[in-house]
Design an enzyme around this catalytic site. Structure first.
Site, PDB file in Angstrom:
ATOM      1  N   ASP A   1       0.805  -1.384   0.100  1.00  0.00           N
ATOM      2  CA  ASP A   1       0.031   0.105   0.095  1.00  0.00           C
ATOM      3  C   ASP A   1       0.838   1.319   0.036  1.00  0.00           C
ATOM      4  O   ASP A   1       2.031   1.071   0.477  1.00  0.00           O
ATOM      5  CB  ASP A   1      -0.927   0.007   1.383  1.00  0.00           C
ATOM      6  CG  ASP A   1      -1.830   1.232   1.351  1.00  0.00           C
ATOM      7  OD1 ASP A   1      -2.672   1.330   0.365  1.00  0.00           O
ATOM      8  OD2 ASP A   1      -1.741   2.067   2.132  1.00  0.00           O
ATOM      9  N   SER A   2       0.368   2.387  -0.395  1.00  0.00           N
ATOM     10  CA  SER A   2       1.286   3.588  -0.180  1.00  0.00           C
ATOM     11  C   SER A   2       1.482   3.931   1.119  1.00  0.00           C
ATOM     12  O   SER A   2       2.307   4.737   1.334  1.00  0.00           O
ATOM     13  CB  SER A   2       0.273   4.573  -0.860  1.00  0.00           C
ATOM     14  OG  SER A   2      -0.774   4.997  -0.289  1.00  0.00           O
TER      15      SER A   2
ATOM     16  N   CYS B   1      -3.660  -0.736  -2.064  1.00  0.00           N
ATOM     17  CA  CYS B   1      -3.847   0.587  -2.235  1.00  0.00           C
ATOM     18  C   CYS B   1      -4.970   0.758  -3.519  1.00  0.00           C
ATOM     19  O   CYS B   1      -4.757  -0.032  -4.460  1.00  0.00           O
ATOM     20  CB  CYS B   1      -2.358   1.163  -2.913  1.00  0.00           C
ATOM     21  SG  CYS B   1      -2.571   2.837  -3.585  1.00  0.00           S
TER      22      CYS B   1
ATOM     23  N   GLU C   1      -6.464   8.919  10.241  1.00  0.00           N
ATOM     24  CA  GLU C   1      -4.856   8.605  10.649  1.00  0.00           C
ATOM     25  C   GLU C   1      -5.148   9.494  11.955  1.00  0.00           C
ATOM     26  O   GLU C   1      -4.172   8.903  12.724  1.00  0.00           O
ATOM     27  CB  GLU C   1      -4.105   9.348   9.470  1.00  0.00           C
ATOM     28  CG  GLU C   1      -3.965   8.375   8.402  1.00  0.00           C
ATOM     29  CD  GLU C   1      -2.715   8.590   7.662  1.00  0.00           C
ATOM     30  OE1 GLU C   1      -1.464   9.299   8.195  1.00  0.00           O
ATOM     31  OE2 GLU C   1      -2.404   7.742   6.703  1.00  0.00           O
TER      32      GLU C   1
ATOM     33  N   CYS D   1     -11.142   3.220  -0.610  1.00  0.00           N
ATOM     34  CA  CYS D   1     -10.082   3.739  -0.245  1.00  0.00           C
ATOM     35  C   CYS D   1      -9.936   2.989   1.262  1.00  0.00           C
ATOM     36  O   CYS D   1     -10.614   2.556   1.806  1.00  0.00           O
ATOM     37  CB  CYS D   1     -10.094   5.325   0.255  1.00  0.00           C
ATOM     38  SG  CYS D   1      -8.445   5.766   1.169  1.00  0.00           S
TER      39      CYS D   1
ATOM     40  N   HIS E   1      -8.556   3.477   3.774  1.00  0.00           N
ATOM     41  CA  HIS E   1      -8.723   4.276   5.151  1.00  0.00           C
ATOM     42  C   HIS E   1     -10.115   4.479   5.664  1.00  0.00           C
ATOM     43  O   HIS E   1     -10.538   4.344   6.774  1.00  0.00           O
ATOM     44  CB  HIS E   1      -8.276   5.638   5.061  1.00  0.00           C
ATOM     45  CG  HIS E   1      -6.910   6.045   5.122  1.00  0.00           C
ATOM     46  ND1 HIS E   1      -5.993   5.731   4.262  1.00  0.00           N
ATOM     47  CD2 HIS E   1      -6.048   6.628   6.012  1.00  0.00           C
ATOM     48  CE1 HIS E   1      -4.634   5.895   4.439  1.00  0.00           C
ATOM     49  NE2 HIS E   1      -4.622   6.357   5.460  1.00  0.00           N
TER      50      HIS E   1
END
Length: 273
Positions: free
Chosen positions: A9-10, A72, A154, A186, A188
């Site tokens: 993932d990024s 990702c 985050e 996404c 997140h």
């Protein structure tokens, strides 16, 4: 470590995909790479995303993983074709998160009106729209880029008033469009699942790419006879290993990543790609 599932993932978000894989396949070795030095991919050009994705894939391929999961969404949307060209199926299986999510959305939708939220790059690529239309040309697709949800997740503010306000600002239009299914495009966004569900209402079902991808990984490895067998007696295997690599910000990855993964992170190694 041979015979592991590789995930990249990024940055930190892909740990939500890994979490689902660990829950679904507790006997599998895993190697996770977070390209934290160059996060986010979602604001990069397609050419840059492809270059970064190929570098990450090369790192994991050199570890002789048996399957590569592109956690990702931006890399899955922009770089998957290049990755599969570089690594044909007879050399390394490459799986993105878009195809499993699309299949799950089409399985559960009743109205064939599907919404997608993701990063700017994922939404601009129209990869989800193309994948949905390819499987069901009659499906109606509605998209929205929601970049501010990433830093909120985050920071650990997923249940805050700020998260609720931002989610309402981004998502209120979906209620008026009559969708009954929303793809969380996404890594997140599963951290904000409860806030998103409250914003949209119970009548709109959410598709978590991590869960859908984990089931696809299980089915593929089972079909190919490459699942690791459970321990005798049905207990958890004691020889399972999970390795974690990052390209920068080791301390932040451990702190925030433990919350995303739902367990403590230990032994994280910093590498250069």
């Amino acid at each position: 470590m041979r015979d592991a599932i590789g995930i990249f993932d990024s940055g930190i978000g892909g740990l939500t995909v890994l979490r689902e894989i660990l829950d679904e396949l507790p006997d599998e070795h895993t190697i996770y790479l977070g390209d934290t030095a160059r996060v986010p991919y979602g604001t990069r050009s397609p050419e840059t995303v492809v270059r970064y994705s190929l570098q990450a894939a090369r790192f994991l391929a050199e570890k002789q993983v048996k399957l590569l999961v592109v956690a990702c969404h931006t890399s899955s949307a922009v770089g998957l074709t290049a990755l599969r060209t570089a690594y044909p199926e007879d050399r390394l299986r490459v799986m993105g998160v878009i195809e499993p999510s699309v299949k799950e959305a089409l399985r559960i939708t009743r109205t064939r009106r599907v919404g997608i939220i993701g990063t700017d790059a994922t939404i601009r690529s129209e990869a989800y729209t193309h994948a949905l239309k390819q499987l069901d040309p009659g499906v109606q697709v509605f998209t929205k880029a929601c970049p501010l949800l990433v830093p909120i997740a985050e920071e650990g503010w997923e249940d805050s008033d700020v998260a609720a306000l931002v989610a309402d600002r981004y998502l209120r239009g979906f209620r008026e469009l009559g969708i009954d299914t929303l793809i969380l495009g996404c890594t997140h966004y599963p951290m904000l699942r409860d806030t998103i569900a409250r914003t949209l209402g119970q009548e709109i079902r959410l598709v978590d790419a991590g869960a859908a991808t984990a089931r696809e990984v299980r089915d593929l490895l089972k079909q190919e006879g490459r699942l690791r067998l459970a321990a005798a007696g049905g207990g958890a295997r004691r020889d399972v290993e999970h390795l974690f690599y990052v390209t920068d910000a080791h301390e932040r990855f451990v702190k925030v990543g433990s919350r995303f993964l739902g367990r403590d992170l230990a032994g994280v190694i910093t590498v250069e790609l």
